[in-house]
Design a protein around this motif. Structure first.
Motif, short mmCIF file in Angstrom:
data_model
loop_
_atom_site.label_atom_id
_atom_site.label_comp_id
_atom_site.label_asym_id
_atom_site.label_seq_id
_atom_site.Cartn_x
_atom_site.Cartn_y
_atom_site.Cartn_z
N MET A 150 8.92 -8.74 0.19
CA MET A 150 7.57 -8.21 0.30
C MET A 150 7.52 -7.16 1.41
N SER A 151 6.46 -6.39 1.44
CA SER A 151 6.21 -5.47 2.55
C SER A 151 5.74 -6.25 3.78
N LEU A 152 5.73 -5.56 4.92
CA LEU A 152 5.29 -6.18 6.17
C LEU A 152 4.40 -5.24 6.95
N ARG A 153 3.20 -5.72 7.27
CA ARG A 153 2.34 -5.10 8.28
C ARG A 153 2.29 -6.03 9.47
N CYS A 154 2.27 -5.48 10.65
CA CYS A 154 2.19 -6.30 11.86
C CYS A 154 0.83 -6.13 12.53
N ARG A 163 0.49 -2.70 -7.28
CA ARG A 163 0.12 -3.86 -6.47
C ARG A 163 0.74 -3.75 -5.08
N SER A 164 0.12 -4.45 -4.14
CA SER A 164 0.62 -4.51 -2.78
C SER A 164 0.78 -5.97 -2.36
N TYR A 165 1.88 -6.28 -1.69
CA TYR A 165 2.18 -7.64 -1.25
C TYR A 165 2.64 -7.59 0.20
N LEU A 166 1.95 -8.35 1.08
CA LEU A 166 2.26 -8.34 2.50
C LEU A 166 2.50 -9.77 2.99
N TRP A 167 3.62 -9.97 3.67
CA TRP A 167 3.93 -11.30 4.19
C TRP A 167 2.87 -11.76 5.21
N THR A 168 2.60 -13.07 5.19
CA THR A 168 1.94 -13.72 6.32
C THR A 168 2.90 -14.76 6.89
N GLN A 169 2.60 -15.28 8.07
CA GLN A 169 3.43 -16.34 8.64
C GLN A 169 2.88 -17.73 8.30
N THR A 170 1.93 -17.79 7.38
CA THR A 170 1.30 -19.06 7.01
C THR A 170 2.08 -19.73 5.89
N SER A 171 2.58 -20.92 6.17
CA SER A 171 3.27 -21.72 5.15
C SER A 171 2.32 -22.81 4.67
N ARG A 208 8.34 -21.51 1.59
CA ARG A 208 7.43 -20.55 0.98
C ARG A 208 6.37 -20.15 1.99
N HIS A 209 5.91 -18.92 1.88
CA HIS A 209 4.84 -18.45 2.76
C HIS A 209 3.77 -17.74 1.93
N GLU A 210 2.55 -17.80 2.44
CA GLU A 210 1.46 -17.11 1.77
C GLU A 210 1.67 -15.60 1.89
N VAL A 211 1.35 -14.90 0.82
CA VAL A 211 1.44 -13.44 0.79
C VAL A 211 0.06 -12.89 0.47
N PHE A 212 -0.35 -11.90 1.23
CA PHE A 212 -1.62 -11.22 1.03
C PHE A 212 -1.43 -10.19 -0.09
N CYS A 213 -2.22 -10.33 -1.15
CA CYS A 213 -2.00 -9.54 -2.36
C CYS A 213 -3.24 -8.72 -2.71
N ILE A 214 -3.02 -7.51 -3.17
CA ILE A 214 -4.10 -6.68 -3.71
C ILE A 214 -3.62 -6.09 -5.03
N GLU A 215 -4.44 -6.27 -6.07
CA GLU A 215 -4.12 -5.69 -7.36
C GLU A 215 -5.20 -4.74 -7.82
N ASP A 216 -6.44 -5.17 -7.82
CA ASP A 216 -7.54 -4.29 -8.21
C ASP A 216 -8.84 -4.83 -7.63
N TYR A 253 11.84 -13.24 3.93
CA TYR A 253 11.05 -13.69 5.08
C TYR A 253 11.87 -13.68 6.37
N ARG A 254 13.14 -14.03 6.30
CA ARG A 254 13.96 -14.00 7.51
C ARG A 254 14.07 -12.57 8.06
N ALA A 255 14.25 -11.61 7.19
CA ALA A 255 14.33 -10.23 7.64
C ALA A 255 12.99 -9.77 8.21
N ALA A 256 11.89 -10.21 7.61
CA ALA A 256 10.58 -9.85 8.13
C ALA A 256 10.42 -10.34 9.56
#
Length: 265
Positions: A258-262, A218-226, A234-242, A120-123
């Motif tokens: 995790m991956s990051l979309r802005c 699967r795809s995992y994208l950081w959010t800034q929501t704790s 910990r932060h919520e991560v937006f996840c898609i599996e199927d 998360y710090r790197a994100a």
């Protein structure tokens, strides 16, 4: 000016020695979606972005990579399957046999297609000027917009197909197939013309939690929501599996990758 920036970025790639293996880079060009682009002046990387509803999203995962596998720092960066520590080498890394699986083939060009996995710090450090890490509410707004669009297109029968609207429509040409049968390319192209209509172009880049996992599935994208009721580590991560699970959110520790979309400010 736009063409000059593209040529500048291409020159940077040549100078860093990028020579990808047999699988191509997803440029996701299409006449149906109005992509724009910008250059991250820190490293010359060119990113596409797209307007979805009244939001402006990056159409690629972030690739900002000042260092890699730097385990002693607070901000840490990984590229799926790569175990070295040279940021220039990893940019031309083709997925090794040890890291490949049934869904992502050996030789897959990881860095330009999947981007970087960040703690998360790197994100936080990776976000370009004028953009930000999305909140959970941003992703929920995206979901509601896609569901409404799908109701218009599908006349009310959408199930969880808002997930399908986010996916890249170039997974087949990249050699990727999602794990779930309903997300395999042949089924989607035949049955779901709404596949990828949003321009979000999501690819299943997996994550790193005690090891690399879930690439191609699967795809995992950081959010800034704790979650203040637990802790801020910990932060919520937006996840898609199927398409059965649709969108879901899961709390991950800030030390996970995790991956990051802005999203545009």
């Amino acid at each position: 000016m736009k063409h000059s920036l593209i040529y500048f970025s291409a020159l940077l790639l040549l100078l860093t020695g990028c020579n990808y293996a047999e699988f191509p880079i997803d440029k996701f060009e299409t006449e149906d979606i109005n992509f724009e682009q910008f250059v991250d002046m820190r490293d010359g990387q060119v990113y596409k972005y797209v307007q979805i509803g009244d939001q402006i999203w990056m159409a690629e995962n972030m690739r900002y990579l000042p260092k890699v596998n730097n385990t002693s720092d607070d901000d840490q960066y990984r590229v799926y399957g790569y175990t070295g520590n040279n940021p220039n080498d990893v940019r031309s890394y083709g997925l090794s046999p040890d890291a490949a699986n049934d869904y992502v083939p050996v030789g897959f060009a990881v860095y330009p297609n999947f981007g970087v996995l960040y703690n998360y710090r790197a994100a936080q450090n990776a976000v370009p000027a004028g953009w930000r890490i999305p909140t959970q509410a941003d992703y929920q707004k995206l979901q509601l917009y896609l569901e409404e669009e799908l109701r218009k297109r599908m006349h009310g029968n959408i199930s969880n197909l808002a997930v399908v609207a986010l996916l890249s429509n170039k997974t087949a040409s990249l050699g990727i197939r999602w794990a779930d049968y309903n997300l395999q390319n042949e089924t989607l192209k035949t049955d779901h013309p709404e596949w990828g209509f949003s321009g979000f172009n999501l690819l299943p880049a997996g994550n790193y939690v005690s090891g690399f996992q879930y690439a191609g599935t699967r795809s995992y994208l950081w959010t800034q929501t704790s979650n203040p009721s637990t802790d801020y580590e910990r932060h919520e991560v937006f996840c898609i599996e199927d398409i059965y699970d649709g969108f879901y959110y899961e709390l991950f520790h800030n030390s996970h990758f995790m991956s990051l979309r802005c999203i545009k400010n």
